[in-house]
Motif scaffolding. Sequence first.
Motif, PDB file in Angstrom:
ATOM      1  N   ARG A  74      -2.876  -5.325   5.148  1.00 14.17           N
ATOM      2  CA  ARG A  74      -2.191  -4.183   4.546  1.00 14.17           C
ATOM      3  C   ARG A  74      -1.210  -3.568   5.545  1.00 14.17           C
ATOM      4  NH1 ARG A  74      -7.061   0.318   4.268  1.00 14.17           N
ATOM      5  NH2 ARG A  74      -7.009   0.929   6.470  1.00 14.17           N
TER       6      ARG A  74
ATOM      7  N   ASN B 278       7.381   0.394 -12.474  1.00 12.64           N
ATOM      8  CA  ASN B 278       6.360  -0.051 -11.533  1.00 12.64           C
ATOM      9  C   ASN B 278       5.060  -0.410 -12.250  1.00 12.64           C
ATOM     10  OD1 ASN B 278       8.022   0.258  -9.322  1.00 12.64           O
ATOM     11  ND2 ASN B 278       7.331   2.337  -8.878  1.00 12.64           N
ATOM     12  N   ASN B 279       4.427  -1.476 -11.730  1.00 10.19           N
ATOM     13  CA  ASN B 279       3.107  -1.935 -12.179  1.00 10.19           C
ATOM     14  C   ASN B 279       3.093  -2.382 -13.644  1.00 10.19           C
ATOM     15  OD1 ASN B 279       1.811  -1.443  -9.666  1.00 10.19           O
ATOM     16  ND2 ASN B 279       1.668   0.731 -10.170  1.00 10.19           N
TER      17      ASN B 279
ATOM     18  N   LYS C 155       5.969  -9.386  -1.684  1.00  8.82           N
ATOM     19  CA  LYS C 155       5.531  -8.209  -2.438  1.00  8.82           C
ATOM     20  C   LYS C 155       5.423  -6.992  -1.523  1.00  8.82           C
ATOM     21  CE  LYS C 155       1.691  -6.622  -5.375  1.00  8.82           C
ATOM     22  NZ  LYS C 155       1.329  -5.430  -4.572  1.00  8.82           N
ATOM     23  N   GLN C 156       4.896  -7.204  -0.331  1.00  9.20           N
ATOM     24  CA  GLN C 156       4.791  -6.107   0.634  1.00  9.20           C
ATOM     25  C   GLN C 156       6.155  -5.560   1.013  1.00  9.20           C
ATOM     26  OE1 GLN C 156       3.738  -6.632   4.998  1.00  9.20           O
ATOM     27  NE2 GLN C 156       1.774  -5.926   4.225  1.00  9.20           N
TER      28      GLN C 156
ATOM     29  N   GLU D  89       7.577  -3.363  -1.736  1.00  9.83           N
ATOM     30  CA  GLU D  89       6.955  -2.043  -1.723  1.00  9.83           C
ATOM     31  C   GLU D  89       7.485  -1.190  -0.569  1.00  9.83           C
ATOM     32  OE1 GLU D  89       2.805  -2.693  -1.539  1.00  9.83           O
ATOM     33  OE2 GLU D  89       2.657  -3.619  -3.529  1.00  9.83           O
TER      34      GLU D  89
ATOM     35  N   ASN E 251      10.307   0.317  -2.773  1.00  5.70           N
ATOM     36  CA  ASN E 251       9.297   1.052  -3.547  1.00  5.70           C
ATOM     37  C   ASN E 251       9.143   0.460  -4.948  1.00  5.70           C
ATOM     38  OD1 ASN E 251       7.308   3.004  -3.883  1.00  5.70           O
ATOM     39  ND2 ASN E 251       8.741   4.529  -4.686  1.00  5.70           N
ATOM     40  N   MET E 252       9.191  -0.860  -5.036  1.00  6.66           N
ATOM     41  CA  MET E 252       9.033  -1.573  -6.299  1.00  6.66           C
ATOM     42  C   MET E 252       7.639  -2.179  -6.334  1.00  6.66           C
ATOM     43  SD  MET E 252      12.799  -3.420  -6.452  1.00  6.66           S
ATOM     44  CE  MET E 252      12.467  -4.254  -7.999  1.00  6.66           C
ATOM     45  N   LEU E 253       6.849  -1.774  -7.304  1.00  7.88           N
ATOM     46  CA  LEU E 253       5.458  -2.204  -7.412  1.00  7.88           C
ATOM     47  C   LEU E 253       5.297  -3.134  -8.604  1.00  7.88           C
ATOM     48  CD1 LEU E 253       3.732   1.257  -6.833  1.00  7.88           C
ATOM     49  CD2 LEU E 253       4.391  -0.432  -5.121  1.00  7.88           C
TER      50      LEU E 253
ATOM     51  N   ASN F 117       2.383  -6.425 -10.177  1.00  2.00           N
ATOM     52  CA  ASN F 117       1.059  -7.050 -10.044  1.00  2.00           C
ATOM     53  C   ASN F 117       1.224  -8.524  -9.707  1.00  2.00           C
ATOM     54  OD1 ASN F 117      -0.284  -4.630 -10.847  1.00  2.00           O
ATOM     55  ND2 ASN F 117       0.228  -5.095 -12.979  1.00  2.00           N
TER      56      ASN F 117
END
Length: 478
Positions: free
Chosen positions: A52, A341-342, A358-359, A362, A366-368, A370
């Motif tokens: 993380r 997002n999500n 993906k990290q 984010e 700031n794009m989330l 799954n």
Amino acid sequence: MDSIITYLLTYNQYLIKIIFQLLWFISKNIPLGQFVFDDSNSPEYQKFKLDRLPTIIKFEKVDYQLLLGYYHYKYNKVLKPISRRNNISISNTVICPKCGAPHEYIYNNNGTKGQYLCKVCSTTFKEYNYVSKIAYKCPYCGKALSKHKERKSFNLHKCTNSKCSYYLKNLKALPKNIAPEDKYKYKLHYLYREFHINFFKMKLYEPTEKAIGFNFKKFNPHILGLCLTYHVNLKLSTRQTSHALAEIHGIQISHTQIATYAKVAAQVIKPFVDTFDYKPSTLLVADETYIKVKGIKHYIWFIMDACKKSIIGYQVSDTRSVGPCILAMRMAFDKFKDFKNNTIKFVADGYTAYPLAKQQFELEKNMLFNLVQVIGLTNDDPVSTNHRWIKQTVERLNRTFKSSYRVTCGYGSEDGALYGVTLWVAYYNFLRPHPYNYWRPLNELKEFDLAENMPAKWQILLRLGQETILNMESSNCV
């Protein structure tokens, strides 16, 4: 009859006994201790495990001259530079990342371990922090990370704290019979990859100088459409296309001229294919496959809409690193006019470039979304069981592409690989009949209603590409 059944039963018991002896031999003589480790069966795979995000501390800029003036006002004396008595000099290039104090005010705080202390603002920093102006701390123990390795596109930071809870947990999970010299094979410490190449500032749709108009001296647009039809639709090589045009249509054209036509056509069509509004669903699937360029392995990244089957992101690269993966994902996410997002489910294999990308989405945008990773070839877990059918769609896409790629026997240059993939994506999305859409193209264009044959459709795609380039150039001028 009874004697045969008795013999078979006896022989079956004999085989069971042999299998039991083999299992006992394997468990006794082949070390299986690594399977106890919770990360993965392979120690090599654990090194690519994504941790993380760390705690990121950005130094707030302060003027050291103002601090010196405040110090003189408060204590009525001047803060003098450091008088060194240990014969250790500080490089002139080292400055405080927070206040900008020069090396005269910098202490060598811990000998040869690379930590400095600013006398003006009391900031401690590593030798690489005065370049990045950022400090990274372990999210588990709070200790500062040290730069461990430098790679082509990122720096690897490592937590070296021997009392870190993350390190102690992984150390406890190691096999009990492992030799001390083999511990390096396992990932124990917390790692963070700091990218020094910003893949989000790279232009995806910049028109190239090769995207020029066609000036036919000997041939005409219809012959160009015939060349693309034989070369792309029918999967013929440039030499086979030249032979077919001569034998069927009586057109004498060299294979080099066909290659030139295809290369320029790809540059013209590419902006239209890349910026077309595919109206994608929220279920995406990605995979990478390899090709050969001058005998050297290269990679193609495909991202497709798992529901509508269109290819909405692709990249050709000479490496399997995270950079091309980010660019392909950017191309796919740009197709969403409103990225919520999500709401997007992104299915991929177990390759670690996807969680790392993906990290970065984010962290930078700031794009989330799954991310679902389908591991292996068999359904050994509930995630693979539920999402295997999605992964199979992109696997079938790879097989479809390889059927047209094999006739090339590899590409002769990176430009050739790019134009070949671009033309194939244009054909797949707009011209190829699909059983999913009742043997019609995936994206039906109203401009094709007036086209009588396939060469005419290729000419229409070229016109649409030229219009897209003109619109992009006019918007850039404004």
